[in-house]
Structures are given as C-alpha cells and as structure tokens.
Motif scaffolding. Structure first.
Motif, PDB file in Angstrom:
ATOM      1  N   VAL A 178       0.836  -1.204   0.000  1.00 16.40           N
ATOM      2  CA  VAL A 178       0.000   0.000   0.000  1.00 16.40           C
ATOM      3  C   VAL A 178       0.872   1.256   0.000  1.00 16.40           C
ATOM      4  N   VAL A 179       1.828   1.320   0.931  1.00 19.48           N
ATOM      5  CA  VAL A 179       2.660   2.522   1.057  1.00 19.48           C
ATOM      6  C   VAL A 179       3.527   2.714  -0.182  1.00 19.48           C
ATOM      7  N   ALA A 180       4.165   1.643  -0.657  1.00 16.80           N
ATOM      8  CA  ALA A 180       5.036   1.761  -1.829  1.00 16.80           C
ATOM      9  C   ALA A 180       4.250   2.193  -3.057  1.00 16.80           C
ATOM     10  N   THR A 181       3.059   1.640  -3.245  1.00 17.57           N
ATOM     11  CA  THR A 181       2.242   2.003  -4.406  1.00 17.57           C
ATOM     12  C   THR A 181       1.829   3.474  -4.363  1.00 17.57           C
ATOM     13  N   VAL A 182       1.335   3.907  -3.220  1.00 13.97           N
ATOM     14  CA  VAL A 182       0.886   5.302  -3.078  1.00 13.97           C
ATOM     15  C   VAL A 182       2.049   6.268  -3.271  1.00 13.97           C
ATOM     16  N   MET A 183       3.196   5.959  -2.652  1.00  9.02           N
ATOM     17  CA  MET A 183       4.342   6.859  -2.745  1.00  9.02           C
ATOM     18  C   MET A 183       4.915   6.893  -4.154  1.00  9.02           C
ATOM     19  N   LEU A 184       4.941   5.761  -4.838  1.00  6.76           N
ATOM     20  CA  LEU A 184       5.441   5.747  -6.212  1.00  6.76           C
ATOM     21  C   LEU A 184       4.568   6.605  -7.125  1.00  6.76           C
ATOM     22  N   VAL A 185       3.260   6.508  -6.958  1.00  7.58           N
ATOM     23  CA  VAL A 185       2.342   7.299  -7.783  1.00  7.58           C
ATOM     24  C   VAL A 185       2.517   8.788  -7.497  1.00  7.58           C
ATOM     25  N   ILE A 186       2.606   9.142  -6.220  1.00 11.15           N
ATOM     26  CA  ILE A 186       2.701  10.556  -5.841  1.00 11.15           C
ATOM     27  C   ILE A 186       4.058  11.149  -6.201  1.00 11.15           C
ATOM     28  N   LEU A 187       5.132  10.378  -5.979  1.00  8.03           N
ATOM     29  CA  LEU A 187       6.483  10.922  -6.090  1.00  8.03           C
ATOM     30  C   LEU A 187       7.131  10.741  -7.454  1.00  8.03           C
ATOM     31  N   LEU A 188       6.495   9.991  -8.355  1.00  9.12           N
ATOM     32  CA  LEU A 188       7.113   9.754  -9.660  1.00  9.12           C
ATOM     33  C   LEU A 188       7.466  11.044 -10.395  1.00  9.12           C
ATOM     34  N   PRO A 189       6.574  12.054 -10.472  1.00  5.50           N
ATOM     35  CA  PRO A 189       6.964  13.307 -11.149  1.00  5.50           C
ATOM     36  C   PRO A 189       8.171  13.973 -10.485  1.00  5.50           C
ATOM     37  N   PHE A 190       8.239  13.925  -9.168  1.00  2.00           N
ATOM     38  CA  PHE A 190       9.372  14.499  -8.435  1.00  2.00           C
ATOM     39  C   PHE A 190      10.665  13.763  -8.767  1.00  2.00           C
ATOM     40  N   VAL A 191      10.618  12.434  -8.821  1.00  2.00           N
ATOM     41  CA  VAL A 191      11.794  11.636  -9.155  1.00  2.00           C
ATOM     42  C   VAL A 191      12.265  11.950 -10.570  1.00  2.00           C
ATOM     43  N   VAL A 192      11.328  12.145 -11.491  1.00  2.00           N
ATOM     44  CA  VAL A 192      11.678  12.491 -12.876  1.00  2.00           C
ATOM     45  C   VAL A 192      12.405  13.836 -12.923  1.00  2.00           C
ATOM     46  N   VAL A 193      11.948  14.786 -12.147  1.00  2.17           N
ATOM     47  CA  VAL A 193      12.607  16.096 -12.095  1.00  2.17           C
ATOM     48  C   VAL A 193      14.023  15.962 -11.550  1.00  2.17           C
TER      49      VAL A 193
ATOM     50  N   ASP B  83      17.731  10.189  -2.681  1.00  2.00           N
ATOM     51  CA  ASP B  83      18.362   9.290  -3.651  1.00  2.00           C
ATOM     52  C   ASP B  83      17.850   7.854  -3.529  1.00  2.00           C
ATOM     53  N   GLU B  84      17.227   7.528  -2.395  1.00  2.00           N
ATOM     54  CA  GLU B  84      16.771   6.164  -2.164  1.00  2.00           C
ATOM     55  C   GLU B  84      15.320   5.922  -2.606  1.00  2.00           C
ATOM     56  N   LEU B  85      14.657   6.930  -3.142  1.00  2.00           N
ATOM     57  CA  LEU B  85      13.259   6.771  -3.546  1.00  2.00           C
ATOM     58  C   LEU B  85      13.035   5.651  -4.568  1.00  2.00           C
ATOM     59  N   PRO B  86      13.946   5.417  -5.528  1.00  2.00           N
ATOM     60  CA  PRO B  86      13.727   4.295  -6.447  1.00  2.00           C
ATOM     61  C   PRO B  86      13.613   2.939  -5.756  1.00  2.00           C
ATOM     62  N   GLN B  87      14.072   2.844  -4.522  1.00  2.00           N
ATOM     63  CA  GLN B  87      13.984   1.573  -3.804  1.00  2.00           C
ATOM     64  C   GLN B  87      12.545   1.210  -3.436  1.00  2.00           C
ATOM     65  N   LEU B  88      11.625   2.156  -3.572  1.00  2.00           N
ATOM     66  CA  LEU B  88      10.212   1.823  -3.383  1.00  2.00           C
ATOM     67  C   LEU B  88       9.784   0.732  -4.365  1.00  2.00           C
ATOM     68  N   TRP B  89      10.418   0.704  -5.534  1.00  2.00           N
ATOM     69  CA  TRP B  89      10.137  -0.344  -6.520  1.00  2.00           C
ATOM     70  C   TRP B  89      10.536  -1.712  -5.967  1.00  2.00           C
ATOM     71  N   HIS B  90      11.658  -1.769  -5.266  1.00  2.00           N
ATOM     72  CA  HIS B  90      12.104  -3.030  -4.665  1.00  2.00           C
ATOM     73  C   HIS B  90      11.150  -3.464  -3.552  1.00  2.00           C
ATOM     74  N   VAL B  91      10.623  -2.482  -2.816  1.00  2.00           N
ATOM     75  CA  VAL B  91       9.640  -2.793  -1.766  1.00  2.00           C
ATOM     76  C   VAL B  91       8.387  -3.387  -2.405  1.00  2.00           C
ATOM     77  N   LEU B  92       7.916  -2.784  -3.471  1.00  2.00           N
ATOM     78  CA  LEU B  92       6.721  -3.270  -4.155  1.00  2.00           C
ATOM     79  C   LEU B  92       6.929  -4.686  -4.688  1.00  2.00           C
ATOM     80  N   ARG B  93       8.120  -4.985  -5.165  1.00  2.00           N
ATOM     81  CA  ARG B  93       8.419  -6.309  -5.721  1.00  2.00           C
ATOM     82  C   ARG B  93       8.661  -7.365  -4.646  1.00  2.00           C
ATOM     83  N   GLY B  94       8.865  -6.934  -3.400  1.00  2.00           N
ATOM     84  CA  GLY B  94       9.120  -7.878  -2.331  1.00  2.00           C
ATOM     85  C   GLY B  94      10.584  -8.182  -2.112  1.00  2.00           C
TER      86      GLY B  94
END
Length: 228
Positions: free
Chosen positions: A32-47, A112-123
């Motif tokens: 739940v947390v990883a999905t919500v944060m990835l959706v919200i923060l993706l534009p910020f990570v792209v910047v 810098d660690e925000l991309p690791q949310l993807w690893h959380v989502l994948r388990g």
C-alpha cells in the motif's frame, strides 16, 4: 566463500537469528505505502533525474548488487549521487570527494533512495529493515553480525536513521573508512536493527516510518554519536 554459504547457520544457533520473514500485515503495508508513494512521487523523481542528467551527465541511476533476504542477491537502484570514477572505497563517508553537490543534498535527505520503493513493491525489500548491504562488504562482516543479513533489507530502519554517513567518518588515527565501518559501525548498526527485528510489529514499523518522514523534511536529526 559466498555470502550464502557464510549465512548457513548450524541449528543450535538458529534461535539467535533475528526474525527474517515479513508477515502478511507488514507485506500488505509495504504494498500500500510503496504504491501510493510511487504514484505521488514519480513526477518528483523524474525532475531530480533531469537535474542529475544536466549537472553530471549519465547515468542517472546507480546500480549495484546487494544482499537480500536469506542471502539472495538483487540489483539495487538509487539516484546517482557520486561522480563516475574508476574505483573507491565501498563505504561512503560524509566528506567523500566523489559526492556531487546535488548528490550531497539528495543523500542528506535520503531522496536518492526513492527508487527503492520499486524493490519494496516487488518484495525484494521491505519498508523497515536493515540496510541492503553490498556483496563486497557483506562478505567481510564480523561473524557475530552476519545473521542480520538473513533478514529482508529495508528502505529505512533504526541503523539507517541512527548511523548515517556522518557516523562513517573515522577518527584521524584509523587506517581506512572500510575497516572502521566493519569493525566499529557494523556491530552498532546490527544491534540497532536487532532491536526492531526481535519485535517487528506494525506499530513499531509505523513509528520508524514517522521518524523517517521527520528526518527527510529536516525536522529531526536522529544520528547517534559513536562511542569512543
């Protein structure tokens, strides 16, 4: 000797190992947390990725093999914060000359660690747990500390909040940053992580997530002084 073979623990010692599994409740929280944060923060990570590209070129992402749950390796992704150089120590201290100006800000806020949310989502990772250690450093862990490498690594956690890069600066009389990290910091980090892993409840997980949020926005500095 591989990380996996080093982590095979005789049965008489297994009771000393920390809890390594992530239960259904924690896994649900991870998703739940990883999905919500990835959706919200993706534009910020792209910047941020664009700023890295403009200020220091490619690659935008830093990738490295890390030790995951039960010693299984996975390729970890982070936003690159350091200059691309041929070699250097595995441990990064606050004063490391390889860190870029933008990278210093990203590391200080853990952005810098925000991309690791993807690893959380994948388990491959969980929200709260030990630091995902590199192969090279994991193979050099003190014997008494290796059991923590069985646990699923975390995006944040006690050791990652209390012993960050400022703590990794060795005293002037210490030979190098890697030996200081392995001999002094790793036992302290493992002890902090074991305190959580012994009782990894949802309440305590939310507690560390709240502390991490305060750290990221600069409302709390949780780093501990290393005993002399």
């Amino acid at each position: 000797m591989s990380v996996n073979s080093r982590l095979r623990t005789p049965s008489r010692h297994r009771a000393e190992n920390p809890a390594t599994g992530v239960g259904l409740a924690r896994r649900a929280l991870d998703i739940v947390v990883a999905t919500v944060m990835l959706v919200i923060l993706l534009p910020f990570v792209v910047v941020i990725a664009g700023l890295i590209l403009i200020t220091s070129g490619r690659p935008v992402l830093f990738t490295q093999s890390r030790v995951g749950e039960h010693g299984r390796r996975f390729v970890l992704y982070k936003l690159r914060t350091m200059r691309v150089v041929a070699s250097g120590p595995e441990v990064t201290a606050q004063s490391d000359a390889r860190i870029t100006r933008l990278g210093a800000l990203l590391r200080r806020t853990a952005i810098d660690e925000l991309p690791q949310l993807w690893h959380v989502l994948r388990g491959q990772m969980t929200l709260v747990g030990p630091r995902p250690e590199s192969d090279a450093l994991a193979n050099r862990y003190p014997l008494a500390c290796r059991a923590v490498l069985l646990a699923r690594p975390g995006l944040t956690g006690p050791s990652q909040l209390h012993y960050r890069e400022r703590s990794a600066v060795p005293p002037a009389d210490w030979p190098d940053v890697e030996s200081y990290y392995l001999e002094v910091l790793v036992p302290l980090r493992v002890a902090a992580d074991r305190e959580y892993l012994d009782q990894p409840t949802i309440r305590r997980t939310l507690h560390y997530l709240a502390l991490t949020a305060l750290f990221v926005v600069g409302a709390a500095d949780l780093q501990r002084t290393v005993p002399e």
